[in-house]
Design a protein around this motif. Structure first.
Motif, PDB file in Angstrom:
ATOM      1  N   PHE A   1     -40.472   6.027 -31.027  1.00 36.13           N
ATOM      2  CA  PHE A   1     -41.390   6.371 -32.120  1.00 36.13           C
ATOM      3  C   PHE A   1     -41.913   5.094 -32.785  1.00 36.13           C
ATOM      4  O   PHE A   1     -41.158   4.157 -32.983  1.00 36.13           O
ATOM      5  N   PRO A   2     -43.210   5.033 -33.084  1.00 37.41           N
ATOM      6  CA  PRO A   2     -44.229   6.090 -33.012  1.00 37.41           C
ATOM      7  C   PRO A   2     -44.974   6.147 -31.687  1.00 37.41           C
ATOM      8  O   PRO A   2     -45.980   6.850 -31.591  1.00 37.41           O
ATOM      9  N   GLY A   3     -44.494   5.445 -30.672  1.00 33.61           N
ATOM     10  CA  GLY A   3     -45.225   5.326 -29.415  1.00 33.61           C
ATOM     11  C   GLY A   3     -46.142   4.124 -29.479  1.00 33.61           C
ATOM     12  O   GLY A   3     -46.763   3.850 -30.506  1.00 33.61           O
ATOM     13  N   TRP A   4     -46.230   3.382 -28.385  1.00 36.28           N
ATOM     14  CA  TRP A   4     -46.936   2.096 -28.383  1.00 36.28           C
ATOM     15  C   TRP A   4     -47.925   2.086 -27.219  1.00 36.28           C
ATOM     16  O   TRP A   4     -47.533   2.235 -26.068  1.00 36.28           O
ATOM     17  N   HIS A   5     -49.204   1.906 -27.540  1.00 34.51           N
ATOM     18  CA  HIS A   5     -50.170   1.796 -26.448  1.00 34.51           C
ATOM     19  C   HIS A   5     -50.707   0.372 -26.400  1.00 34.51           C
ATOM     20  O   HIS A   5     -50.937  -0.258 -27.428  1.00 34.51           O
TER      21      HIS A   5
ATOM     22  N   GLU B   1     -50.473  -0.776 -32.015  1.00 36.99           N
ATOM     23  CA  GLU B   1     -49.731  -0.346 -33.206  1.00 36.99           C
ATOM     24  C   GLU B   1     -49.274  -1.531 -34.035  1.00 36.99           C
ATOM     25  O   GLU B   1     -49.128  -1.421 -35.261  1.00 36.99           O
ATOM     26  N   VAL B   2     -49.043  -2.686 -33.414  1.00 37.72           N
ATOM     27  CA  VAL B   2     -48.667  -3.894 -34.144  1.00 37.72           C
ATOM     28  C   VAL B   2     -49.899  -4.691 -34.565  1.00 37.72           C
ATOM     29  O   VAL B   2     -50.034  -5.095 -35.728  1.00 37.72           O
ATOM     30  N   ALA B   3     -50.804  -4.926 -33.628  1.00 39.91           N
ATOM     31  CA  ALA B   3     -51.937  -5.824 -33.891  1.00 39.91           C
ATOM     32  C   ALA B   3     -53.112  -5.123 -34.554  1.00 39.91           C
ATOM     33  O   ALA B   3     -53.932  -5.786 -35.207  1.00 39.91           O
ATOM     34  N   GLY B   4     -53.235  -3.794 -34.409  1.00 38.51           N
ATOM     35  CA  GLY B   4     -54.431  -3.117 -34.867  1.00 38.51           C
ATOM     36  C   GLY B   4     -55.584  -3.387 -33.913  1.00 38.51           C
ATOM     37  O   GLY B   4     -55.425  -3.965 -32.838  1.00 38.51           O
ATOM     38  N   GLY B   5     -56.775  -2.961 -34.304  1.00 35.39           N
ATOM     39  CA  GLY B   5     -57.958  -3.237 -33.503  1.00 35.39           C
ATOM     40  C   GLY B   5     -58.265  -2.156 -32.497  1.00 35.39           C
ATOM     41  O   GLY B   5     -57.541  -1.163 -32.345  1.00 35.39           O
ATOM     42  N   PHE B   6     -59.372  -2.371 -31.770  1.00 35.09           N
ATOM     43  CA  PHE B   6     -59.949  -1.345 -30.906  1.00 35.09           C
ATOM     44  C   PHE B   6     -59.911  -1.704 -29.424  1.00 35.09           C
ATOM     45  O   PHE B   6     -60.424  -0.950 -28.602  1.00 35.09           O
ATOM     46  N   THR B   7     -59.369  -2.866 -29.056  1.00 42.46           N
ATOM     47  CA  THR B   7     -59.386  -3.291 -27.662  1.00 42.46           C
ATOM     48  C   THR B   7     -58.012  -3.064 -27.039  1.00 42.46           C
ATOM     49  O   THR B   7     -57.177  -2.347 -27.579  1.00 42.46           O
TER      50      THR B   7
END
Length: 489
Positions: free
Chosen positions: A267-271, A457-463
């Motif tokens: 949790f919460p899952g990492w992509h 989930e750590v860095a944020g952003g859209f890429t």
């Protein structure tokens, strides 16, 4: 060991960071555009004959007369294209969220390029523009208005030759009431105009909803079964599904392409590969579309190897600068890389998308008097790399403001094969990243990092993660880059 079937229900048809898919059909072929953000060249264009197997043709944005190259910060730049074919030409409209701002429109006879200089739409303020033509040939741009007191969908008639608006923008149907309605697309079918939007934000609450009207200008009535696509609150391996586009096949059946993520770990899952492009089927009932999982097979990845030659193939991009700005042919084969920073401050690298859950990437380098690196990058503040140069071999990681050398070893400075492996996790993350160098027939370990540190989930952003080579110091030679699935994973 029996492995789960690789179908489009659980695997992307365009893997790696390819969000915001927009698709159109011309005859028997389909063409796809996706967002590119800070990377150049921008807006990759793919071609397919079946919506499953896609070939990268090139990019729509390749020149300074289209967009201000190298000026965009991480996850800024080029957002959410729409690709259409009209009047014998391809039309691609997208948002330049920084640079000169507003929307930009380019056209081409051939989707592989060249694409025209950009026409700017300075008075269409927002993101995610759609382009469509009514029965009288008037051009309508429907978009997400982000500068209004509330974020909602708006529409305006424009002159596509000049970018000038021809009326005051009007408010449109904006979904079912979920947050951040965006990604509008207009379609004509059986005397109805359909307006499809994404809503719920581009996270786990993402959803796709649709409405219809007899006029492309509305008023629109929403479908009773909205949202027509969402995996929110489901235990599905694909999450954050939304920002979709519909397409009709030659046989009259329909499909939908949409973005999604593949989170893994605790949790919460990492992509880590960003938002990828997925495919589902569409069934029409009583004049409304219903999305259903596609069970078509998606091929497993193979081994990719590039004995580099300048100019590079379309797979290779760079954060900020174009690759040709710092890449040249190397004597004896391969390419020479020079250190270069974009105006945004991003370090230049030749980069390709990470597409699988577990993989290994290698770079055969000859650093000379410089320092070469194999880097895996999420953004400019979240990366790992293996370095080889006169100062030795090292594994280096950056997470936010912290940059740390994991391991340093001596090196004779001639040639090395640098390697990064995405391996099953030792903790609760999506994977671990192992760093190594191969010199004189020996593998030298240079460190290991919990893959959560290079996740959205750590860095944020859209890429998503990108891998490739760069010159840290001096001019270096890269003979070969390769990537493929990790054996046994």
């Amino acid at each position: 060991m029996n492995r789960p079937a690789r179908t489009a229900a659980t695997h992307p048809v365009v893997p790696g960071y390819h969000p915001d898919p927009s698709v159109c059909r011309v005859g028997e072929e389909y063409f796809l555009a996706t967002s590119s953000f800070e990377y150049a060249p921008g807006v990759p264009i793919h071609r397919s004959t079946d919506l499953v197997h896609w070939e990268l043709l090139g990019h729509a944005l390749t020149r300074e007369d289209q967009w201000p190259l190298g000026t965009f910060a991480d996850s800024r730049g080029i957002f959410a294209p729409t690709l259409r074919h009209h009047d014998g030409r391809f039309w691609m409209i997208t948002t330049d969220v920084d640079g000169l701002g507003g929307q930009l429109l380019v056209t081409a006879q051939d989707p592989a390029g060249p694409w025209s200089p950009a026409v700017r739409l300075p008075h269409v303020a927002g993101i995610d523009p759609d382009i469509a033509w009514d029965d009288d040939g008037r051009c309508l741009v429907t978009f997400c208005a982000t500068l209004e007191p509330r974020i909602h969908i708006m529409q305006v008639e424009v002159d596509p030759a000049t970018g000038e608006t021809l009326e005051e923008p009007r408010s449109m149907w904006s979904g079912t009431g979920l947050e951040h309605p965006e990604a509008p697309h207009l379609y004509r079918r059986d005397g109805w105009w359909y307006l499809m939007v994404a809503e719920g934000g581009t996270g786990r609450g993402h959803a796709v909803s649709i409405a219809r009207s007899r006029s492309p200008r509305g008023p629109f009535e929403g479908a009773a079964h909205n949202p027509i696509l969402s995996h929110r609150s489901l235990g599905h391996p694909v999450q954050s599904t939304g920002h979709a586009d519909l397409v009709e096949r030659p046989d009259g059946t329909w499909a939908i392409l949409f973005l999604g993520t593949r989170p893994r770990g605790s949790f919460p899952g990492w992509h880590v590969n960003g938002r990828e492009s997925f495919l589902a089927e569409v069934k029409w009932r009583d004049g409304w579309p219903h999305a259903v999982d596609s069970e078509v097979s998606v091929a497993a990845p193979g081994w990719f190897e590039d004995e580099l030659a300048a100019p590079l193939g379309p797979r290779w991009v760079s954060p900020g600068l174009l690759p040709e700005d710092f890449v040249s042919p190397a004597p004896g084969g391969g390419v020479e890389l020079r250190p270069a920073d974009a105006p945004s401050g991003a370090a230049a690298m030749i980069a390709a998308r990470c597409t699988e859950e577990h993989w290994r990437a290698t770079a055969e380098v000859e650093p000379g008097t410089g320092t070469a690196a194999l880097r895996v990058r999420l953004d400019e503040r979240h990366w790992v790399e293996v370095r080889a140069g006169a100062g030795g071999l090292s594994g280096v990681v950056r997470v936010g403001d912290l940059e740390q050398t994991l391991t340093s070893l001596a090196f004779d400075g001639t040639a090395a094969r640098l390697e990064v492996r995405s391996v099953p996790p030792t903790t609760g993350g999506p994977d671990d990243l192992e760093l190594a160098a191969h010199v004189g027939g020996r593998e030298l370990s240079l460190g290991r990092l919990d893959g959560r540190y290079l996740s959205s989930e750590v860095a944020g952003g859209f890429t998503g993660r990108m891998w490739g080579a760069r010159a840290v110091e001096g001019t270096v030679t890269v003979r070969r880059l390769a990537v493929g699935p990790l054996e046994g994973a």
